[in-house]
Design a protein around this motif. Sequence first.
Motif, PDB file in Angstrom:
ATOM      1  N   THR A 195       0.805  -1.227   0.000  1.00 62.25           N
ATOM      2  CA  THR A 195       0.000   0.000   0.000  1.00 62.25           C
ATOM      3  C   THR A 195       0.837   1.275   0.000  1.00 62.25           C
ATOM      4  N   GLY A 196       2.118   1.197   0.358  1.00 56.11           N
ATOM      5  CA  GLY A 196       2.961   2.387   0.377  1.00 56.11           C
ATOM      6  C   GLY A 196       2.645   3.344   1.509  1.00 56.11           C
ATOM      7  N   LEU A 197       1.991   2.871   2.575  1.00 51.22           N
ATOM      8  CA  LEU A 197       1.671   3.745   3.703  1.00 51.22           C
ATOM      9  C   LEU A 197       2.941   4.143   4.453  1.00 51.22           C
ATOM     10  N   ARG A 198       2.937   5.350   4.999  1.00 51.29           N
ATOM     11  CA  ARG A 198       4.029   5.789   5.858  1.00 51.29           C
ATOM     12  C   ARG A 198       3.948   5.046   7.191  1.00 51.29           C
ATOM     13  N   LEU A 199       5.069   4.990   7.918  1.00 53.36           N
ATOM     14  CA  LEU A 199       5.093   4.278   9.195  1.00 53.36           C
ATOM     15  C   LEU A 199       4.076   4.866  10.166  1.00 53.36           C
ATOM     16  N   SER A 200       4.003   6.197  10.258  1.00 50.24           N
ATOM     17  CA  SER A 200       3.053   6.827  11.183  1.00 50.24           C
ATOM     18  C   SER A 200       1.613   6.487  10.813  1.00 50.24           C
ATOM     19  N   GLU A 201       1.347   6.322   9.517  1.00 51.59           N
ATOM     20  CA  GLU A 201      -0.002   5.967   9.067  1.00 51.59           C
ATOM     21  C   GLU A 201      -0.326   4.514   9.401  1.00 51.59           C
ATOM     22  N   MET A 202       0.678   3.638   9.328  1.00 54.77           N
ATOM     23  CA  MET A 202       0.461   2.232   9.687  1.00 54.77           C
ATOM     24  C   MET A 202       0.206   2.086  11.186  1.00 54.77           C
ATOM     25  N   VAL A 203       0.997   2.808  11.986  1.00 54.13           N
ATOM     26  CA  VAL A 203       0.857   2.725  13.442  1.00 54.13           C
ATOM     27  C   VAL A 203      -0.528   3.173  13.885  1.00 54.13           C
ATOM     28  N   ASN A 204      -1.095   4.186  13.207  1.00 52.30           N
ATOM     29  CA  ASN A 204      -2.406   4.731  13.576  1.00 52.30           C
ATOM     30  C   ASN A 204      -3.555   4.134  12.769  1.00 52.30           C
ATOM     31  N   LEU A 205      -3.283   3.082  12.003  1.00 47.06           N
ATOM     32  CA  LEU A 205      -4.322   2.445  11.196  1.00 47.06           C
ATOM     33  C   LEU A 205      -5.296   1.682  12.093  1.00 47.06           C
ATOM     34  N   GLU A 206      -6.585   1.922  11.906  1.00 49.02           N
ATOM     35  CA  GLU A 206      -7.621   1.233  12.674  1.00 49.02           C
ATOM     36  C   GLU A 206      -8.436   0.339  11.744  1.00 49.02           C
ATOM     37  N   TRP A 207      -9.148  -0.610  12.356  1.00 48.43           N
ATOM     38  CA  TRP A 207      -9.893  -1.574  11.546  1.00 48.43           C
ATOM     39  C   TRP A 207     -10.980  -0.910  10.712  1.00 48.43           C
ATOM     40  N   GLU A 208     -11.520   0.190  11.191  1.00 47.54           N
ATOM     41  CA  GLU A 208     -12.547   0.879  10.410  1.00 47.54           C
ATOM     42  C   GLU A 208     -11.970   1.515   9.144  1.00 47.54           C
ATOM     43  N   ASP A 209     -10.629   1.644   9.090  1.00 45.60           N
ATOM     44  CA  ASP A 209      -9.980   2.198   7.895  1.00 45.60           C
ATOM     45  C   ASP A 209      -9.722   1.139   6.831  1.00 45.60           C
ATOM     46  N   VAL A 210      -9.786  -0.135   7.217  1.00 47.91           N
ATOM     47  CA  VAL A 210      -9.477  -1.231   6.292  1.00 47.91           C
ATOM     48  C   VAL A 210     -10.779  -1.853   5.799  1.00 47.91           C
ATOM     49  N   ASP A 211     -11.046  -1.696   4.519  1.00 51.24           N
ATOM     50  CA  ASP A 211     -12.256  -2.250   3.906  1.00 51.24           C
ATOM     51  C   ASP A 211     -11.846  -3.402   2.993  1.00 51.24           C
ATOM     52  N   LEU A 212     -11.811  -4.617   3.560  1.00 51.27           N
ATOM     53  CA  LEU A 212     -11.383  -5.771   2.775  1.00 51.27           C
ATOM     54  C   LEU A 212     -12.420  -6.155   1.722  1.00 51.27           C
ATOM     55  N   GLU A 213     -13.693  -5.891   2.007  1.00 52.44           N
ATOM     56  CA  GLU A 213     -14.732  -6.190   1.020  1.00 52.44           C
ATOM     57  C   GLU A 213     -14.658  -5.207  -0.151  1.00 52.44           C
ATOM     58  N   GLY A 214     -14.466  -3.942   0.166  1.00 54.91           N
ATOM     59  CA  GLY A 214     -14.336  -2.932  -0.888  1.00 54.91           C
ATOM     60  C   GLY A 214     -12.946  -2.878  -1.483  1.00 54.91           C
ATOM     61  N   LYS A 215     -11.994  -3.619  -0.863  1.00 56.47           N
ATOM     62  CA  LYS A 215     -10.619  -3.727  -1.343  1.00 56.47           C
ATOM     63  C   LYS A 215      -9.900  -2.376  -1.370  1.00 56.47           C
ATOM     64  N   VAL A 216     -10.062  -1.604  -0.298  1.00 53.19           N
ATOM     65  CA  VAL A 216      -9.372  -0.319  -0.180  1.00 53.19           C
ATOM     66  C   VAL A 216      -8.955  -0.083   1.268  1.00 53.19           C
ATOM     67  N   VAL A 217      -7.968   0.792   1.443  1.00 61.32           N
ATOM     68  CA  VAL A 217      -7.555   1.281   2.759  1.00 61.32           C
ATOM     69  C   VAL A 217      -7.761   2.785   2.768  1.00 61.32           C
ATOM     70  N   HIS A 218      -8.431   3.293   3.801  1.00 62.12           N
ATOM     71  CA  HIS A 218      -8.668   4.727   3.938  1.00 62.12           C
ATOM     72  C   HIS A 218      -7.603   5.320   4.861  1.00 62.12           C
ATOM     73  N   VAL A 219      -6.903   6.327   4.380  1.00 64.51           N
ATOM     74  CA  VAL A 219      -5.908   7.036   5.194  1.00 64.51           C
ATOM     75  C   VAL A 219      -6.535   8.362   5.588  1.00 64.51           C
ATOM     76  N   ARG A 220      -6.848   8.500   6.882  1.00 70.97           N
ATOM     77  CA  ARG A 220      -7.622   9.647   7.350  1.00 70.97           C
ATOM     78  C   ARG A 220      -6.861  10.438   8.412  1.00 70.97           C
ATOM     79  N   ASN A 221      -7.301  11.688   8.596  1.00 68.12           N
ATOM     80  CA  ASN A 221      -6.865  12.476   9.747  1.00 68.12           C
ATOM     81  C   ASN A 221      -7.778  12.132  10.915  1.00 68.12           C
ATOM     82  N   LYS A 222      -7.198  11.978  12.084  1.00 65.43           N
ATOM     83  CA  LYS A 222      -7.998  11.616  13.256  1.00 65.43           C
ATOM     84  C   LYS A 222      -7.389  12.236  14.502  1.00 65.43           C
ATOM     85  N   ALA A 223      -8.077  12.113  15.613  1.00 66.61           N
ATOM     86  CA  ALA A 223      -7.590  12.686  16.868  1.00 66.61           C
ATOM     87  C   ALA A 223      -6.243  12.067  17.234  1.00 66.61           C
ATOM     88  N   GLY A 224      -5.255  12.901  17.447  1.00 63.68           N
ATOM     89  CA  GLY A 224      -3.931  12.419  17.819  1.00 63.68           C
ATOM     90  C   GLY A 224      -3.041  12.081  16.645  1.00 63.68           C
TER      91      GLY A 224
END
Length: 388
Positions: A195-224
Motif C-alpha cells: 500500500t505504500g503507507l508511511r510508518l506513522s499511518e500504519m501505526v495509527n491504522l484502525e480496523w474501520e480504515d481497512v475495507d477488505l470487502e471494498g478492497k481499499v484502505v482509507h488514510v484519514r486524519n484523526k484525533a492524535g
Amino acid sequence: MASIYKRKGRKNWYIAYFFGGKRRFKNSGTTESKLAKQMANELEADISRGTHKEIKNASTVELYREYLIDKRHRKARTNKSERWPIKAFLRFLKERDSKFPRVSEVSKDDVRAFMKLRYDKKEAVTYNNILGIIKRFFAKAVKIDMTASNPADDIERRKQEDKEIKAFSDSEYRRIERASEGIPIYWMILIGRYTGLRLSEMVNLEWEDVDLEGKVVHVRNKAGHTTKNYKKRVVPLCAEFIEKFRAYYPALKENQTGYVFHPFKCIKAKEGSHYKTMEGRKYAGPGPKNTIVKVLRDAGVYEPGKCFHRLRKSFATSLKNKGVPIGIISEWLGHSSIRITEKYLADVSAWHPAIEQTTLEREESSEKSGNTFGNTFGNTQYGHFLPV
C-alpha cells in the motif's frame, strides 16, 4: 534630521531620527558609516514623503511569543523541533549582550556568528534546516512590523547531496519475508509493501480504515494523528494482499475495532522464544524501526537510512515500472504535488527493470489471478498494476 552614531560596545551604526513627535533610534545593521549615512538619508526622505512605516520597538522574547501563537495549529512535534533552535539563538544573543536584544537590533552578522559557532561542522542538511527555522522566525517579525528586513535572508544555504532511498528488489523482498515470518512486524512490512503507507499511518491504522470487502484502505486524519500534509486518500488493495492479510486474524470479525497493529514483546523460554502481542495498545517510540532493522540485518539487505520508507518506495517503483501514470502514483502515495513524486522516482530504472508486457497481456493475467479492485476502483484500468 536623521543622524548616525555608535553605541558603546557595539560595532553597528545606529540612526537617530524624529517621527510622530518623538525621537527614535534604529540599528542600521551595518558597520560601514557611508552605508549607514545613506540609510539615514533614505529614512529622512521617506518620512518627508509620508511613506515611512514605523517598526515596533519589540524585544526578541515578544517575537518568540507571537511566533508560538502563530504556529499553534501545527503538529506539536513540528513546533518542538523549531522551538529549541530559536531558543538557542536567543540565548546566544543574551550571553553576548547580557540581555535579550530588540528585534530590529539583530543583524545578519549575528545570525552568521550563531550558525558558525553551533552548526559549522554539522552536515549540510542540518545547517540548512536550522537556517530555515531562523529565517521563518524573522519572517514573522517582518510580517507584524517588528523589523524592516529579515537578517537571515541573504545568508547562503549549503549545497547538500540528496541521499538516495533505494527500493527493494523482488529477490530482496522475498528474503525479508522469510526473515520476518513468525514475527508480528511481518504484517507491517506486508502492508508497507502493498500500500505504500508511511510508518506513522500504519501505526495509527484502525480496523474501520481497512475495507477488505471494498478492497481499499482509507488514510484519514484523526484525533492524535494527521497525515503528513493533512491530505486524506484511498489506497486500493490487490487480491493477493487481501488473501495474505486475512491470515493476520483468521477469524476476522466484521465489526472489529481498535488499532490494526499492536506492540509486541519477545518471550524467551527454554523450549524456544515466542512473541506476545499487547492488545489494545498503540505503538509508541522507535519500536517498529528497531525491529525492522533487525529483520533487514537477518535478511542481509540492511543499509543505513529510512528502512520503512524503502518499502514505500518499493511500492511506488513497482507501479512506475508497470506503466501506472505518475499522477495516480502521487495520489496513492499522498504526495502534495507530482513534482515530489517525480523526484522520488528519478532513479527508478536503476533498481527495477521495466516489465515488458503489453496492456492486453496485463489485463488477461489480471483476470486470471483475480487481481482487481473492489467497488471504488473496480472500473479503473490500473487495477492489475498493483504489486503482486
